[in-house]
Motif scaffolding. Structure first.
Motif, PDB file in Angstrom:
ATOM      1  N   HIS A  85    -103.389  -6.989 -48.876  1.00  0.00           N
ATOM      2  CA  HIS A  85    -103.469  -7.362 -50.291  1.00  0.00           C
ATOM      3  C   HIS A  85    -102.470  -6.625 -51.189  1.00  0.00           C
ATOM      4  N   ASN A 137    -107.302 -13.572 -51.887  1.00  0.00           N
ATOM      5  CA  ASN A 137    -107.526 -14.052 -53.251  1.00  0.00           C
ATOM      6  C   ASN A 137    -106.573 -15.184 -53.640  1.00  0.00           C
ATOM      7  N   HIS A 138    -105.516 -15.420 -52.841  1.00  0.00           N
ATOM      8  CA  HIS A 138    -104.626 -16.554 -53.103  1.00  0.00           C
ATOM      9  C   HIS A 138    -105.056 -17.805 -52.327  1.00  0.00           C
ATOM     10  N   HIS A 191    -109.980  -8.670 -47.122  1.00  0.00           N
ATOM     11  CA  HIS A 191    -108.622  -8.865 -47.615  1.00  0.00           C
ATOM     12  C   HIS A 191    -108.046  -7.609 -48.280  1.00  0.00           C
ATOM     13  N   ASP A 243    -104.342 -14.215 -47.723  1.00  0.00           N
ATOM     14  CA  ASP A 243    -103.192 -14.564 -48.556  1.00  0.00           C
ATOM     15  C   ASP A 243    -102.098 -15.265 -47.735  1.00  0.00           C
ATOM     16  N   ASP A 283    -101.168 -11.108 -45.498  1.00  0.00           N
ATOM     17  CA  ASP A 283    -100.363 -11.508 -46.665  1.00  0.00           C
ATOM     18  C   ASP A 283     -99.009 -12.135 -46.321  1.00  0.00           C
TER      19      ASP A 283
HETATM   20 FE   LIG Z   1    -104.114 -10.587 -52.150  1.00  0.00          FE
END
Ligand SMILES: [Fe+2]
Length: 328
Positions: A263, A178-179, A243, A143, A113
């Motif tokens: 995450h 997820n980004h 993640h 991320d 991240d």
């Molecule tokens: Fe995330």
């Protein structure tokens, strides 16, 4: 958006001792990319036990703006910003009864991240923290940016600085968060990061083997392919890169020895004492930070090098982790 260019997996891990990708991996990648691209453009969130929904950001964005305004009014925004930029390199020893002997003492730099577009200079700070150290392997658990859509060139350039500045004998392995979008895979592999998109690789030292599996993000972009990817864990001492912690139960059942994820940012904005009002998890909420056990599996939820949403932290630290595997 330009169509995704798939990298030839045989050329994707130029400086490692990894065994080659299995035949058919290219087709699996193409199928994955088509589906991922469709989910991204539709703003779909797919869930593990079925169902999908459209993600609407308006309420969250308004809430964050109000919170940011409140922090500034209270004179706390700058303090939170400085907290977030103060990244630490934390050493953590992990003991395993069934670690193959040749991997006793194996070191892994775990970066998660970084959200490299969130605050300037995160990549320089990471490189600085790693100066003078060499790791056996570096793993990246997603991320790389804050935005969910849009250009990726600047974020990829920042990530490339990390790859060039960190010394890792076996190279770099990565998964998407997820980004991140599917167009990041090709440039990341071009800079020398072997991406694991529901795939796995094996490191060998003599007759001893260590398998690393990686899934696509399961927080927004869950598919059953992530569960299939875990099935390879039975064959060797295996490390899973996912993640988020949300696949912890399936990974333990599949025989994974070590689960590395991020995450949650450790809550990012926590109350004194570490209570996290927001964890952004649908499962495994108790695994939102630190070193944990589930069944016979150990896991580490990295608090992340960067920030998501508002670039501040309170009562959490930004971190990268130097993990050392030790035979118990
Ligand atoms: Fe995330």
């Amino acid at each position: 958006m330009t169509p995704m260019v798939l990298t030839d997996l045989a050329q994707a891990a130029p400086r490692t001792g990894f065994l080659p990708a299995p035949p058919g991996a290219i087709n699996a990648r193409q199928m994955w990319a088509n589906n991922r691209f469709w989910m991204e453009t539709q703003n779909l969130v797919t869930k593990r036990y079925g169902g999908k929904r459209k993600q609407h950001w308006y309420a969250l964005l308004v809430g964050m703006k109000v919170f940011e305004w409140g922090l500034k009014r209270l004179g706390q925004y700058q303090r939170g910003w400085v907290n977030a930029t103060n990244i630490v390199l934390r050493d953590l020893e992990l003991r395993f009864a069934r670690l193959p002997r040749a991997f006793d003492g194996f070191t892994i730099l775990h970066i998660s991240d970084p959200h490299l577009d969130g605050q300037p200079g995160i990549e320089d700070r990471i490189v600085e923290l790693c100066r003078g150290r060499e790791f056996d392997l570096c793993v990246l658990t997603g991320d790389y940016r804050t935005e969910l859509h849009g250009p990726i060139r600047a974020v990829m350039a920042s990530l490339d600085k990390i790859v060039r500045g960190v010394r890792s004998r076996e190279g770099f392995l990565g998964v998407l968060g997820n980004h991140d979008d599917c167009h990041m895979v090709a440039p990341m592999e071009a800079m020398g990061i072997r991406m694991l998109i529901n795939e796995n690789v094996v490191l060998t030292r003599g007759a001893d083997r260590l398998r690393v599996l990686g899934t696509d993000d399961v927080h927004y972009y869950y598919t059953d392919q992530s569960l299939h990817a875990l099935e390879a864990a039975r064959d060797d001492f295996s490390i899973a890169l996912v993640h988020s912690p949300e696949l912890f139960d399936a990974a333990a059942e599949a025989g994974v020895a070590l689960y590395l994820c991020g995450h949650t940012h450790g809550g990012q904005v926590c109350l004194p004492g570490g209570h996290a009002p927001l964890k952004h998890l649908r499962a495994g909420r108790h695994l939102f930070t630190g070193h944990w056990h589930h069944g016979g599996m150990q896991g580490v939820t990295n608090t992340g090098a960067g920030t998501s949403g508002i670039p501040v932290r309170f009562n959490t630290r930004s971190e990268i982790l130097a993990l050392r595997l030790v035979a118990a």
